[in-house]
Structure formats: C-alpha cells, structure tokens
Design a protein around this motif. Structure first.
Motif, PDB file in Angstrom:
ATOM      1  N   VAL A  18      47.694  -4.710  27.778  1.00 49.13           N
ATOM      2  CA  VAL A  18      47.879  -4.901  29.090  1.00 49.13           C
ATOM      3  C   VAL A  18      48.623  -5.260  29.828  1.00 49.13           C
ATOM      4  O   VAL A  18      49.350  -4.916  30.718  1.00 49.13           O
ATOM      5  CB  VAL A  18      45.988  -3.610  29.386  1.00 49.13           C
ATOM      6  CG1 VAL A  18      46.551  -3.795  31.204  1.00 49.13           C
ATOM      7  CG2 VAL A  18      45.772  -3.115  29.118  1.00 49.13           C
ATOM      8  N   GLU A  19      48.283  -6.846  30.047  1.00 41.74           N
ATOM      9  CA  GLU A  19      49.035  -7.938  30.222  1.00 41.74           C
ATOM     10  C   GLU A  19      50.664  -8.000  30.323  1.00 41.74           C
ATOM     11  O   GLU A  19      52.112  -7.740  30.971  1.00 41.74           O
ATOM     12  CB  GLU A  19      48.891  -9.194  30.177  1.00 41.74           C
ATOM     13  CG  GLU A  19      49.600  -9.813  30.824  1.00 41.74           C
ATOM     14  CD  GLU A  19      49.062 -11.313  30.445  1.00 41.74           C
ATOM     15  OE1 GLU A  19      49.492 -12.226  30.868  1.00 41.74           O
ATOM     16  OE2 GLU A  19      47.851 -11.483  29.543  1.00 41.74           O
ATOM     17  N   THR A  21      52.153  -4.870  29.576  1.00 44.17           N
ATOM     18  CA  THR A  21      52.895  -3.811  29.520  1.00 44.17           C
ATOM     19  C   THR A  21      52.983  -4.284  31.046  1.00 44.17           C
ATOM     20  O   THR A  21      54.272  -3.431  31.665  1.00 44.17           O
ATOM     21  CB  THR A  21      52.108  -2.606  29.335  1.00 44.17           C
ATOM     22  OG1 THR A  21      51.857  -2.970  27.554  1.00 44.17           O
ATOM     23  CG2 THR A  21      52.195  -1.574  29.407  1.00 44.17           C
ATOM     24  N   THR A  22      52.305  -4.351  31.750  1.00 43.96           N
ATOM     25  CA  THR A  22      52.043  -4.367  32.905  1.00 43.96           C
ATOM     26  C   THR A  22      53.839  -5.352  33.320  1.00 43.96           C
ATOM     27  O   THR A  22      54.448  -4.592  34.151  1.00 43.96           O
ATOM     28  CB  THR A  22      50.652  -5.534  33.638  1.00 43.96           C
ATOM     29  OG1 THR A  22      49.597  -4.489  33.307  1.00 43.96           O
ATOM     30  CG2 THR A  22      50.777  -4.989  35.068  1.00 43.96           C
ATOM     31  N   ASN A  23      53.124  -7.101  32.432  1.00 39.52           N
ATOM     32  CA  ASN A  23      54.621  -7.508  33.098  1.00 39.52           C
ATOM     33  C   ASN A  23      56.115  -6.358  32.723  1.00 39.52           C
ATOM     34  O   ASN A  23      57.128  -6.874  33.585  1.00 39.52           O
ATOM     35  CB  ASN A  23      54.553  -8.195  31.334  1.00 39.52           C
ATOM     36  CG  ASN A  23      53.626  -9.591  32.222  1.00 39.52           C
ATOM     37  OD1 ASN A  23      53.232  -9.189  33.345  1.00 39.52           O
ATOM     38  ND2 ASN A  23      53.605 -10.591  31.903  1.00 39.52           N
ATOM     39  N   ILE A  26      56.325  -4.153  35.499  1.00 41.02           N
ATOM     40  CA  ILE A  26      57.598  -4.486  36.513  1.00 41.02           C
ATOM     41  C   ILE A  26      58.615  -5.723  37.071  1.00 41.02           C
ATOM     42  O   ILE A  26      59.506  -5.059  37.294  1.00 41.02           O
ATOM     43  CB  ILE A  26      56.060  -6.535  37.296  1.00 41.02           C
ATOM     44  CG1 ILE A  26      54.893  -6.194  37.660  1.00 41.02           C
ATOM     45  CG2 ILE A  26      56.850  -7.107  38.071  1.00 41.02           C
ATOM     46  CD1 ILE A  26      53.609  -7.184  37.582  1.00 41.02           C
TER      47      ILE A  26
END
Length: 51
Positions: A18-19, A21-23, A26
């Motif tokens: 999740v981290e 993918t979030t990066n 963004i």
C-alpha cells in the motif's frame, strides 16, 4: 469479556504494498508526463540489477 470478533490484524507485506502504491500515485499525480521506468524503479527502491 472475550470477543472472538475483536481481532487485530496487521499484514506487514500488505502495508508495504500500500505504501509503495501510494508513493507511485503521488509521484504520477505530481508529474506532467508519464513516469519513466527509471523513475518508477527509484520510487519503488529497486535497481535494474536486482533480478
């Protein structure tokens, strides 16, 4: 009183995905152009030699 449905779960691998993918989301949203494979590798913390 014991509640069988009160279970705290933490999946470290899922949280890391999740981290990452979030990066990526963004970085893509801040870029005017599509991310290059090299930029994606840098965001994910991999290098082309990590095979």
């Amino acid at each position: 009183m014991y509640d069988q449905f009160d279970v705290s779960l933490e999946d470290a691998e899922l949280l890391r995905e999740v981290e990452l993918t979030t990066n990526l989301i963004i970085a893509a949203s801040e870029s005017d152009e599509p991310l290059s494979p090299e930029e994606i590798d840098e965001i994910l913390g991999v290098s082309p030699n990590d095979d």
